[in-house]
Design a protein around this motif. Structure first.
Motif: not given
Ligand SMILES: Cc1ncc(C[n+]2csc(CCOP(=O)(O)OP(=O)(O)O)c2C)c(N)n1
Length: 330
Positions: A74-76, A123-126, A152-155, A182-188
């Protein structure tokens, strides 16, 4: 015996560092325009800015060939631009215009560009771990020597699919590199509240090679990525590159008041002392590899290129309403 450094090698390295500087600055200026388009209410929806993390995308993509694959998040924006996407088509996509990469039907979080090996943001995390690993599987079967990178982000470390994919990748010795930003934050939420244990162990558990790198240092990211890409191309299997970094803006453009989850002092520390662009700029100048006026000229060129791309996208037409269902899979 020490190897002799040839002048042509030095010239090649300087060219590389300047190219990476230009790319990082292009991403920064592109995103300043994105924020501006959002503030002027010209862009539908939101965007997740990559500013602050540019050294990761640029250092990794510079180690790849054009035909190698990436998958993004999503941060692409940074990943797409670093792999060679055209700002014009990206802005058009962000504004929902027909000239965009996905005919304006994808927007910021769904840019794909097969011509540069970009299999798509997700847009789906992972969501793209399976796509990147599948692309590596196909490259191995076809024997075409391509390498696949999954950003991918650390989330994403909380998603089970990542572990299924890493397990298979290691069993099959696939040419895939998992790049964790790893930008330290998963959303908030600070990552230490969502991620138990240490991050590298999650890959070493599968016997996957891990390198941890300062994600604000583009030269370090490039060197590490080059090592892992070469290794993957030689058939020596997957790797995990952990890049420690920071996003300078909010989770998305609308995330303005952030003090409830991260302090202003922390943001100031990263933006004033750990900006990846300033860092490489100061190093290039201190080594007398360029001068301030050349870098200023470069900045002006980039700003005018991005302004022209925005003007193109603003003037471009929207897709025909009759075609709203074309190319859409749901
Ligand atoms: C499977 C899934 N769960 C929840 C979300 C909602 N969501 C969008 S971005 C995000 C946080 C992602 O954090 P990270 O992977 O660390 O990436 P960053 O935003 O820090 O770049 C979440 C939970 C989603 N898009 N997909």
């Amino acid at each position: 015996m020490t190897a002799t450094v040839q002048p042509s090698d030095v010239a090649h390295r300087v060219e590389l560092w300047l190219r990476m500087y230009r790319r990082m600055l292009s991403i920064r200026v592109f995103e300043q325009q994105v924020n501006d388009l959002y503030m002027r209410a010209l862009m539908p929806g939101l965007a997740h800015l990559y500013s602050g993390e540019e050294a990761v995308a640029v250092g990794v993509c510079e180690a790849l060939n054009r035909s190698d694959y990436i998958t993004s998040t999503h941060r692409g924006h940074g990943h797409c631009l670093a792999k060679g996407a055209s700002p014009k088509e990206m802005f058009a996509e962000l504004l929902g215009k027909e000239a965009g990469y996905c005919k304006g039907k994808g927007g910021s979080m769904h840019i794909a560009d097969p011509a540069t090996g970009n299999l798509g943001a997700n847009a789906i995390v992972c969501g793209s771990a399976g796509i990147a690993t599948g692309a590596a599987f196909s490259a191995q079967r076809l024997g075409n020597g391509r390498v696949s990178v999954c950003f991918f982000g650390e989330g994403a470390l909380g998603q089970g699919v990542l572990y299924e994919e890493m397990n298979l990748a290691q069993l099959y010795k696939l040419p895939v590199i998992y790049v964790c930003e790893n930008n330290l934050y998963t959303e908030y939420t600070h990552f230490t509240e969502t991620t138990a244990g240490d991050i590298p162990s999650r890959a070493t558990a599968f016997g996957i090679k891990v390198i941890t790198v300062d994600g604000q240092d583009v030269r370090a990211v490039y060197d590490a990525a080059t090592q892992l890409v070469n290794r993957a191309r030689q058939g020596r299997g997957p790797a995990f590159l952990l890049c420690n970094t920071y996003r300078f803006h909010g989770h998305h453009v609308g995330d303005i008041n952030r003090e409830y989850y991260r302090s202003r002092q922390e943001e100031k520390l990263w933006t004033s002392e750990r900006d990846p662009i300033t860092k490489v700029r100061e190093w290039l100048l201190s080594q007398q590899l360029t001068d301030a006026s050349s870098l200023e000229r470069m900045r002006l060129e980039i700003e005018s290129e991005m302004q022209a791309a925005v003007d193109f996208a603003v003037a471009a037409k929207y897709p025909d309403p009759d075609k709203v269902e074309q190319d859409v899979y749901a």
